[in-house]
Design a protein around this motif. Structure first.
Motif, PDB file in Angstrom:
ATOM      1  N   GLN A   7      -3.004  -0.572  -7.296  1.00  0.00           N
ATOM      2  CA  GLN A   7      -2.954  -1.506  -6.173  1.00  0.00           C
ATOM      3  C   GLN A   7      -3.411  -2.895  -6.577  1.00  0.00           C
ATOM      4  N   TYR A  16      -7.648  -2.613   2.885  1.00  0.00           N
ATOM      5  CA  TYR A  16      -7.860  -2.748   1.450  1.00  0.00           C
ATOM      6  C   TYR A  16      -9.353  -2.865   1.134  1.00  0.00           C
ATOM      7  N   PHE A  66      -5.079   5.243  -7.484  1.00  0.00           N
ATOM      8  CA  PHE A  66      -4.517   4.244  -6.581  1.00  0.00           C
ATOM      9  C   PHE A  66      -5.074   2.846  -6.846  1.00  0.00           C
ATOM     10  N   HIS A  86      -7.366   7.136   4.246  1.00  0.00           N
ATOM     11  CA  HIS A  86      -5.906   7.279   4.340  1.00  0.00           C
ATOM     12  C   HIS A  86      -5.447   8.487   3.515  1.00  0.00           C
ATOM     13  N   PHE A 101       0.696   4.397  -2.762  1.00  0.00           N
ATOM     14  CA  PHE A 101       0.275   5.756  -2.432  1.00  0.00           C
ATOM     15  C   PHE A 101       1.227   6.776  -3.043  1.00  0.00           C
ATOM     16  N   TYR A 151      -7.532   8.429  -5.275  1.00  0.00           N
ATOM     17  CA  TYR A 151      -8.050   7.083  -4.988  1.00  0.00           C
ATOM     18  C   TYR A 151      -8.318   6.320  -6.284  1.00  0.00           C
ATOM     19  N   PRO A 191       0.811  -1.225   0.000  1.00  0.00           N
ATOM     20  CA  PRO A 191       0.000   0.000   0.000  1.00  0.00           C
ATOM     21  C   PRO A 191       0.837   1.266   0.000  1.00  0.00           C
ATOM     22  N   LYS A 208      -8.544   3.058   2.537  1.00  0.00           N
ATOM     23  CA  LYS A 208      -7.620   3.769   1.653  1.00  0.00           C
ATOM     24  C   LYS A 208      -8.100   5.175   1.275  1.00  0.00           C
ATOM     25  N   TRP A 209      -9.404   5.387   1.097  1.00  0.00           N
ATOM     26  CA  TRP A 209      -9.880   6.752   0.834  1.00  0.00           C
ATOM     27  C   TRP A 209      -9.603   7.631   2.054  1.00  0.00           C
TER      28      TRP A 209
END
Length: 269
Positions: free
Chosen positions: A93, A127, A89, A55, A27, A86, A23, A52-53
């Motif tokens: 990912q 995740y 990302f 984050h 990023f 995002y 991760p 993740k959003w």
């Protein structure tokens, strides 16, 4: 006799991906690809454990990162900017998470110990589901298939540090007593998740995000180097008040034995 019924493991930095590099590196790439914005690996590690959003939103709210963002764009990071990062990302990912799906040393033996002890094995992650589907398939090839997998976007209630993903494991695994369950994580939000759910909590210092060691660095590290990395990680984890702190999942069976002892003595988390 009271005994541990279930364990809820985190993924990156806990059971797979020593050092939690999948991760964090993505990023950095996503910020660069979406906005040509430079983010350091150390900065990317900061809010690890969140969805993740969230984050990305937390990174944007960081005073240092916000200062550089304002200098580059003349405004604060908006939610639309977070959406754009995002959206960049996610495909990165999904594509690259399989490159970081090797089991952390000790995972296979610990899972075997839990199976032999008839302890149910759950899991949850920061995740989202599309990433977890890819990661779970690769982890299964590598020998790890938990009984339950909850992703950060599975529940309308939200993700960490709230208790909901951990409690969804309790429901799906049919665990009768939350106090007989253990949450294992390498991040503060993940430990807070377990405590909020009423579980015993175990923090990992050397295999996860907070130490940032690669497996190769860990294997050749001196005791002094490990001590420094352990102290650095603990300084970031101790605020979440884990019940136990260990180096890696390889040390976990001893924790289960001790919690069984404490449960038999009438203790609760």
């Amino acid at each position: 006799m009271p005994a541990v019924e279930g364990v809820v493991f985190d993924w990156a930095g806990t059971t797979v991906d020593f050092g939690s590099f999948a991760p964090t590196t993505i990023f950095v790439e996503a910020f660069k690809a979406a906005f040509d914005f430079e983010l350091s690996l150390e900065e990317a590690r900061g809010p690890m454990g969140l969805g993740k959003w969230d984050h990305i939103r937390t990174l944007g709210n960081d005073s240092t990162i916000n200062g550089r963002w304002q200098a580059q764009f003349g405004r604060a990071m908006s939610d639309a900017d977070v959406d754009a990062i995002y959206d960049t990302f996610m495909p990165l990912q999904i594509k690259k998470v399989v490159d970081h799906a090797e089991l952390i040393p000790g995972t296979a033996d610990t899972i075997a110990f839990l199976r032999d002890s008839q302890i149910k094995i759950g899991s949850c992650s920061g995740y989202p589901r599309p990433v977890m589907e890819v990661l779970c398939a690769k982890a299964a090839e590598n020998g790890y298939s938990p009984d339950c997998v909850v992703a950060s976007d599975d529940l309308s209630a939200g993700a960490r540090p709230g208790p909901w993903m951990a409690l969804q494991n309790v429901i799906e695994l049919g665990i009768k007593n939350v106090a007989h369950c253990i949450k294992v994580d390498d991040s503060a939000p993940g430990i807070e998740e377990g405590r909020n759910a009423g579980m015993w909590t175990v923090a990992l210092t050397l295999s996860g995000n907070e130490s940032g060691l690669t497996l190769e660095q860990f294997l050749v590290a001196s005791e002094s180097e490990k001590r420094i990395a352990r102290e650095r990680a603990l300084s970031r984890l101790e605020g979440a008040k884990p019940h136990y702190v260990i180096d890696t999942i390889a040390d976990f069976p001893g924790v289960v034995d001790d919690i069984n002892r404490r449960l038999n003595a009438g203790e609760r988390p």
